[in-house]
Design a protein around this motif. Structure first.
Motif, short mmCIF file in Angstrom:
data_model
loop_
_atom_site.label_atom_id
_atom_site.label_comp_id
_atom_site.label_asym_id
_atom_site.label_seq_id
_atom_site.Cartn_x
_atom_site.Cartn_y
_atom_site.Cartn_z
N VAL A 142 -9.02 -7.25 1.74
CA VAL A 142 -9.97 -7.78 2.71
C VAL A 142 -10.50 -9.14 2.24
O VAL A 142 -10.62 -10.09 3.03
CB VAL A 142 -11.13 -6.79 2.92
N ALA A 143 -10.81 -9.26 0.94
CA ALA A 143 -11.29 -10.54 0.42
C ALA A 143 -10.24 -11.63 0.56
O ALA A 143 -10.56 -12.78 0.89
CB ALA A 143 -11.68 -10.37 -1.05
N SER A 144 -8.98 -11.26 0.33
CA SER A 144 -7.90 -12.24 0.47
C SER A 144 -7.75 -12.70 1.92
O SER A 144 -7.62 -13.90 2.20
CB SER A 144 -6.59 -11.63 -0.02
N THR A 184 -6.16 7.39 -0.03
CA THR A 184 -7.09 7.12 1.07
C THR A 184 -8.42 7.86 0.90
O THR A 184 -9.28 7.78 1.78
CB THR A 184 -6.46 7.54 2.41
N GLN A 242 -9.02 2.02 -3.59
CA GLN A 242 -10.24 1.39 -3.09
C GLN A 242 -10.32 -0.08 -3.49
O GLN A 242 -10.72 -0.93 -2.68
CB GLN A 242 -11.46 2.15 -3.61
N PHE A 243 -9.94 -0.41 -4.72
CA PHE A 243 -9.96 -1.80 -5.15
C PHE A 243 -8.93 -2.62 -4.37
O PHE A 243 -9.17 -3.79 -4.06
CB PHE A 243 -9.67 -1.90 -6.65
N TYR A 244 -7.79 -2.01 -4.07
CA TYR A 244 -6.78 -2.75 -3.30
C TYR A 244 -7.31 -3.12 -1.93
O TYR A 244 -7.12 -4.25 -1.47
CB TYR A 244 -5.51 -1.91 -3.16
N MET A 245 -7.98 -2.20 -1.28
CA MET A 245 -8.53 -2.50 0.03
C MET A 245 -9.57 -3.61 -0.05
O MET A 245 -9.61 -4.50 0.80
CB MET A 245 -9.15 -1.23 0.64
N ALA A 246 -10.41 -3.57 -1.09
CA ALA A 246 -11.41 -4.62 -1.26
C ALA A 246 -10.76 -5.98 -1.53
O ALA A 246 -11.16 -7.01 -0.94
CB ALA A 246 -12.36 -4.26 -2.40
N ILE A 247 -9.74 -6.00 -2.40
CA ILE A 247 -9.04 -7.25 -2.70
C ILE A 247 -8.31 -7.77 -1.48
O ILE A 247 -8.30 -8.97 -1.19
CB ILE A 247 -8.07 -7.04 -3.87
N TYR A 261 0.84 -1.21 0.00
CA TYR A 261 0.00 0.00 0.00
C TYR A 261 0.87 1.26 0.00
O TYR A 261 0.61 2.22 -0.74
CB TYR A 261 -0.91 -0.03 1.22
#
Length: 242
Positions: A204-206, A171, A197-202, A124
């Motif tokens: 969390v999913a990981s 952020t 935003q996509f990194y945070m979603a990926i 990040y």
């Protein structure tokens, strides 16, 4: 350095890079920030390339002073010759390769542990630094691309301001003290916000997917253990009495 603790060094290097750049901008003139950034970039180089190779030559202590001097003088020559963009392109290539190496080891690769979490934080921070370099390149190439940014400064005086702006953007804080003016700078700004935003979603999913997979594996019953029913237990107890 092993694959169990390698991101500790990278984490400290990134934090040192951000903190050292801020302190140099706050308390010293323009020549000192360049030396500080050169020294910390060498430290970052050692930390990142040590992720997969624990015997990398730059880990030897006596190499550090020579490497710091080389980067400092080479950077000064580029600035004096008017090749700020060349220096920034080299730095951008290094940061992108570092981010790819980090992502390869961190995302969707086995069990999540403390080292992987540190690696996710490092990735990040690397993304924020990559966009900071891109903003600096755009400002040098197209002066006036951003508000409240000097149009005649060297890259090492612009870079700390764009580090701040980059992390405010990734952020999605959006304070508004610095804002893009040209189409290319606007594109970079909203693309960074989307990627962040996509990194945070990926991420969390990981983390959730890995946790659920480990939870299922730990609670799976062995196939060879027979399961006795309550009726079978009662029949066996009755036969024993007879």
């Amino acid at each position: 350095m092993t694959r169990q603790d390698n991101f500790i060094y990278l984490t400290f290097s990134l934090i040192l890079l951000l903190l050292g750049t801020s302190l140099a901008q706050q308390f010293f003139d323009d020549s000192v920030p360049r030396l500080v950034q050169s020294a910390i970039i060498v430290t970052l180089l050692v930390a990142v390339w040590g992720v997969d190779s624990k015997d990398f030559v730059l880990r030897k202590t006596f190499i550090f002073p020579l490497a710091i001097l080389f980067f400092s003088f080479f950077g000064a020559w580029l600035d004096d010759a008017g090749f700020d963009q060349v220096y920034l392109l080299l730095l951008l290539s290094f940061l992108i390769s570092s981010a790819l190496r980090t992502a390869k080891q961190v995302l969707f690769t086995g069990e999540i542990d403390g080292n992987k979490i540190l690696g996710a934080i490092c990735l990040y921070l690397l993304m924020g630094l990559i966009w900071a370099v891109l903003y600096t390149l755009v400002q040098l190439t197209f002066p006036g691309s951003f508000t409240n940014i000097s149009t005649d400064s060297a890259w090492f005086t612009l870079f700390p301001d764009f580090i701040y702006f980059s992390f405010v953007t990734i952020t999605t804080l959006g304070f508004g003290d610095i804002s893009p003016l040209l189409p290319i700078s606007r594109f970079l700004v909203y693309s960074e916000a989307i990627v962040g935003q996509f990194y945070m979603a990926i991420l969390v999913a990981s983390l959730v997917g890995s946790h659920m997979s480990n939870f299922g594996a730990n609670n799976k019953l062995p196939k060879n253990i027979p399961i006795k029913s309550e009726t079978a237990d009662k029949v066996t107890h009755k036969q024993a009495k007879q």
